[in-house]
Design a protein around this motif. Structure first.
Motif, short mmCIF file in Angstrom:
data_model
loop_
_atom_site.label_atom_id
_atom_site.label_comp_id
_atom_site.label_asym_id
_atom_site.label_seq_id
_atom_site.Cartn_x
_atom_site.Cartn_y
_atom_site.Cartn_z
N ILE A 73 -14.97 -14.47 29.85
CA ILE A 73 -15.94 -13.43 29.53
C ILE A 73 -16.42 -13.56 28.09
O ILE A 73 -17.61 -13.48 27.81
CB ILE A 73 -15.35 -12.03 29.78
N ALA A 74 -15.50 -13.79 27.16
CA ALA A 74 -15.86 -13.87 25.74
C ALA A 74 -16.86 -14.98 25.47
O ALA A 74 -17.72 -14.85 24.59
CB ALA A 74 -14.61 -14.05 24.89
N SER A 75 -16.77 -16.07 26.22
CA SER A 75 -17.69 -17.18 25.99
C SER A 75 -19.15 -16.82 26.32
O SER A 75 -20.07 -17.48 25.85
CB SER A 75 -17.27 -18.40 26.81
N VAL B 201 -7.48 -9.09 22.25
CA VAL B 201 -6.53 -10.07 22.79
C VAL B 201 -5.44 -10.36 21.75
O VAL B 201 -4.26 -10.46 22.08
CB VAL B 201 -7.25 -11.37 23.21
N THR B 202 -5.84 -10.48 20.49
CA THR B 202 -4.90 -10.84 19.44
C THR B 202 -4.03 -9.67 18.99
O THR B 202 -2.83 -9.83 18.80
CB THR B 202 -5.67 -11.40 18.23
N TYR B 203 -4.62 -8.49 18.83
CA TYR B 203 -3.88 -7.35 18.25
C TYR B 203 -3.84 -6.12 19.14
O TYR B 203 -2.83 -5.46 19.26
CB TYR B 203 -4.48 -6.96 16.90
N GLY B 204 -4.97 -5.78 19.76
CA GLY B 204 -5.10 -4.53 20.50
C GLY B 204 -4.25 -4.42 21.74
O GLY B 204 -3.86 -3.33 22.16
N HIS B 205 -3.92 -5.56 22.33
CA HIS B 205 -3.12 -5.52 23.55
C HIS B 205 -1.74 -4.91 23.28
O HIS B 205 -1.11 -4.37 24.18
CB HIS B 205 -2.96 -6.92 24.14
N LYS B 206 -1.29 -4.94 22.05
CA LYS B 206 0.02 -4.38 21.71
C LYS B 206 0.02 -2.86 21.92
O LYS B 206 1.00 -2.31 22.42
CB LYS B 206 0.41 -4.75 20.29
N GLU B 207 -1.07 -2.20 21.54
CA GLU B 207 -1.18 -0.76 21.78
C GLU B 207 -1.20 -0.46 23.28
O GLU B 207 -0.59 0.50 23.75
CB GLU B 207 -2.44 -0.20 21.12
N ALA B 208 -1.91 -1.29 24.04
CA ALA B 208 -1.96 -1.11 25.49
C ALA B 208 -0.57 -1.31 26.09
O ALA B 208 -0.15 -0.55 26.96
CB ALA B 208 -2.95 -2.09 26.10
N GLU B 209 0.15 -2.29 25.61
CA GLU B 209 1.50 -2.55 26.10
C GLU B 209 2.42 -1.37 25.81
O GLU B 209 3.20 -0.95 26.66
CB GLU B 209 2.04 -3.82 25.43
N ASP B 210 2.29 -0.80 24.61
CA ASP B 210 3.10 0.37 24.26
C ASP B 210 2.77 1.55 25.17
O ASP B 210 3.66 2.26 25.64
CB ASP B 210 2.88 0.77 22.80
N ALA B 211 1.48 1.77 25.43
CA ALA B 211 1.07 2.88 26.30
C ALA B 211 1.66 2.69 27.69
O ALA B 211 2.21 3.63 28.27
CB ALA B 211 -0.45 2.98 26.35
N LEU B 212 1.54 1.49 28.24
CA LEU B 212 2.08 1.23 29.58
C LEU B 212 3.59 1.41 29.62
O LEU B 212 4.13 1.95 30.57
CB LEU B 212 1.69 -0.18 30.03
N TRP C 131 -11.79 -10.74 21.22
CA TRP C 131 -10.69 -11.54 20.67
C TRP C 131 -9.76 -10.72 19.80
O TRP C 131 -8.55 -10.96 19.76
CB TRP C 131 -11.21 -12.76 19.92
N ASP C 132 -10.31 -9.72 19.09
CA ASP C 132 -9.44 -8.83 18.31
C ASP C 132 -8.49 -8.08 19.23
O ASP C 132 -7.32 -7.90 18.93
CB ASP C 132 -10.27 -7.83 17.49
N LEU D 76 -20.41 -13.70 25.69
CA LEU D 76 -20.78 -12.53 24.90
C LEU D 76 -21.46 -12.93 23.60
O LEU D 76 -21.28 -14.05 23.11
CB LEU D 76 -19.52 -11.71 24.57
N ASP D 77 -22.21 -11.98 23.02
CA ASP D 77 -22.77 -12.24 21.70
C ASP D 77 -21.62 -12.26 20.68
O ASP D 77 -20.50 -11.89 20.99
CB ASP D 77 -23.85 -11.21 21.34
N ARG D 78 -21.92 -12.73 19.50
CA ARG D 78 -20.88 -12.96 18.49
C ARG D 78 -20.05 -11.71 18.19
O ARG D 78 -18.83 -11.76 18.19
CB ARG D 78 -21.52 -13.51 17.22
N GLN D 79 -20.69 -10.58 17.94
CA GLN D 79 -19.97 -9.35 17.59
C GLN D 79 -19.06 -8.88 18.73
O GLN D 79 -17.91 -8.54 18.52
CB GLN D 79 -20.96 -8.24 17.21
N THR D 80 -19.57 -8.86 19.94
CA THR D 80 -18.79 -8.41 21.10
C THR D 80 -17.66 -9.38 21.40
O THR D 80 -16.55 -8.97 21.75
CB THR D 80 -19.70 -8.22 22.33
N ALA D 81 -17.91 -10.66 21.22
CA ALA D 81 -16.85 -11.66 21.42
C ALA D 81 -15.73 -11.44 20.40
O ALA D 81 -14.55 -11.54 20.74
CB ALA D 81 -17.42 -13.07 21.29
N HIS D 82 -16.08 -11.10 19.16
CA HIS D 82 -15.05 -10.81 18.14
C HIS D 82 -14.23 -9.59 18.54
O HIS D 82 -13.01 -9.56 18.36
CB HIS D 82 -15.68 -10.62 16.76
N GLU D 83 -14.89 -8.57 19.08
CA GLU D 83 -14.16 -7.38 19.55
C GLU D 83 -13.17 -7.76 20.65
O GLU D 83 -12.03 -7.30 20.66
CB GLU D 83 -15.14 -6.33 20.11
#
Length: 95
Positions: A4-6, A20-31, A17-18, A8-15
């Motif tokens: 999907i990221a490939s 995937v890199t960092y935000g998934h940790k909050e999702a993992e904690d919530a789950l 990847w951010d 997307l426009d540059r800004q949305t792709a950065h969101e």
């Protein structure tokens, strides 16, 4: 997300990847805490939203069935299946 990221426009792709890199940790904690969480991306007039919910039970295919899905053996623990097959055949040592 890579697929999907490939597209997307540059800004949305950065969101993406951010997350995937960092935000998934909050999702993992919530789950882990039994809470649902979401992740959403918007690009122009397209909105994609993932809703993640905790699961307490997942039905599994019975391993003794004659018609297992093609991927049934692909993700199995070889040791566990080797032991189970040997026990079913009356053999004591799986090695």
């Amino acid at each position: 997300m890579r697929t999907i990221a490939s597209a997307l426009d540059r800004q949305t792709a950065h969101e993406a990847w951010d997350w995937v890199t960092y935000g998934h940790k909050e999702a993992e904690d919530a789950l882990t805490n039994g809470e649902a969480t979401t992740f959403a991306l918007t690009q122009q007039d397209t909105h994609i939203e993932w809703i993640l919910r905790p699961v307490t039970f997942l039905p599994l295919a019975h391993r003794e069935s004659r018609r297992l899905p093609a991927c049934a053996e692909q993700f199995a623990c070889p040791t566990t299946h080797k032991i189970a097959r040997h026990q079913a055949n009356g053999l004591s040592d799986p090695s």
